[in-house]
Design an enzyme around this catalytic site. Structure first.
Site, PDB file in Angstrom:
ATOM      1  N   GLY A  17       0.414  -1.562  -0.106  1.00 26.80           N
ATOM      2  CA  GLY A  17      -0.034   0.066   0.496  1.00 26.80           C
ATOM      3  C   GLY A  17       1.081   1.326   0.056  1.00 26.80           C
ATOM      4  CB  VAL A  63       4.447  -1.043  14.368  1.00 26.13           C
ATOM      5  CG1 VAL A  63       5.262  -0.729  13.144  1.00 26.13           C
ATOM      6  CG2 VAL A  63       2.560  -1.262  14.268  1.00 26.13           C
ATOM      7  CG  ASN A  89       1.900   4.010   5.426  1.00 20.55           C
ATOM      8  OD1 ASN A  89       1.407   4.553   5.707  1.00 20.55           O
ATOM      9  ND2 ASN A  89       2.280   2.853   5.962  1.00 20.55           N
ATOM     10  CE1 TYR A 157      -7.359   3.290   9.737  1.00 22.78           C
ATOM     11  CE2 TYR A 157      -9.652   4.821   8.626  1.00 22.78           C
ATOM     12  CZ  TYR A 157      -7.815   4.199   8.949  1.00 22.78           C
ATOM     13  OH  TYR A 157      -7.415   4.807   7.987  1.00 22.78           O
ATOM     14  CB  THR A 192      -3.759   1.254  -1.500  1.00 24.71           C
ATOM     15  OG1 THR A 192      -4.642   1.169  -0.540  1.00 24.71           O
ATOM     16  CG2 THR A 192      -2.738   2.354  -1.930  1.00 24.71           C
ATOM     17  CG  MET A 194      -5.481  -2.427   2.633  1.00 22.39           C
ATOM     18  SD  MET A 194      -4.515  -1.769   3.951  1.00 22.39           S
ATOM     19  CE  MET A 194      -6.440  -0.804   5.054  1.00 22.39           C
TER      20      MET A 194
END
Length: 252
Positions: A17, A63, A89, A157, A192, A194
């Site tokens: 992405g 991460v 990111n 989200y 992308t 996604m």
């Protein structure tokens, strides 16, 4: 500038992405690029793209895992001695649904990557930038237009992207004493894997499902590049980049 003495950027979520496109954009312009993501094979695919420079560091890491993040940043320091830019990111989303239909496990997974992961990488980058010579650097957090207005069924989200804004503002303030700039790029409908489904239809606030315009992910990479190339005495605290006709303005 040759790649051997180019500045250093770490891109998290670099295996696909926006992260992949941005990493390649910087590599093609002579930067040394550290690629962080969960799967080494996808990071290598990013590094094997066309017209890329030779200075790549593959950093397989989650991460949201403190030990793995610390190891990755230790490698950057050991290999290249400094970090000039972090493109923070990496992020995930849960399947859209009303809040009481979203499994708690999905909520926790999104929090772990999008908040804890963002925090851990920013923390490690801040430490490196604060103590390197010459001191300083830039942290660019990937927000979202969801930091301003949610989509239906996006509680996990959207919550995380509002949290990213708080982190960005704090780092922008705390970084002043150490020549560290921090800004946030809020992205809308970059095309992308996604977001491919956006061209077929996305649920709107009124319940309708409609196709939405998209923009090339390379436009995001160019915007990150612009932010990264500014002198550290100049900062873009917040930038929104989006497909011109996406239903964001007026969405909330």
């Amino acid at each position: 500038m040759t790649s051997a003495d180019g500045p250093v950027i770490l891109v998290t979520g670099a295996g696909a992405g926006i992260g992949r496109v941005t990493a390649r954009y910087f590599l093609a312009r002579g930067w040394r690029v550290a690629l962080m993501g969960r799967r080494a094979e996808t990071l290598r695919e990013t590094a094997a793209g066309p017209d890329l420079g030779p200075d790549v560091l593959i950093l397989p890491a989650d991460v949201g895992n403190p030990a793995e993040v610390a190891q990755a940043f230790d490698r950057i320091a050991a290999e290249w001695g400094r970090l000039d830019v972090l493109f923070n990111n990496a992020g995930i989303a849960a399947k859209a649904a009303p809040i009481d239909e979203i499994p708690v496990e999905d909520w926790l997974a999104v929090m772990q990557t999008n908040i804890s992961g963002m925090y851990l990488c920013a923390r490690a980058a801040f430490h490196q930038m604060r103590h390197q010579m010459p001191q300083g650097g830039r942290i660019i957090n990937n927000g979202s237009v969801s930091a301003h207005a949610p989509r239906p069924g996006s509680a996990p989200y959207t919550t995380t992207k509002h949290a990213v804004t708080g982190l960005t503002k704090t780092l922008a303030l705390d970084g002043r004493a150490f020549n560290i700039a921090c800004g946030q790029i809020d992205i809308g409908n970059a095309l992308t894997d996604m977001t491919q489904g956006f061209t077929q239809g996305v649920r709107q606030a009124d319940g309708a499902v409609k196709p939405e315009p998209t923009m090339p992910a390379e436009e995001v990479a160019a915007a990150v590049w612009h932010m990264a190339m500014l002198p550290l005495t100049t900062n873009v605290p917040f930038m929104t980049i989006m497909a011109r006709d996406m239903p964001f303005i007026g969405r909330g």
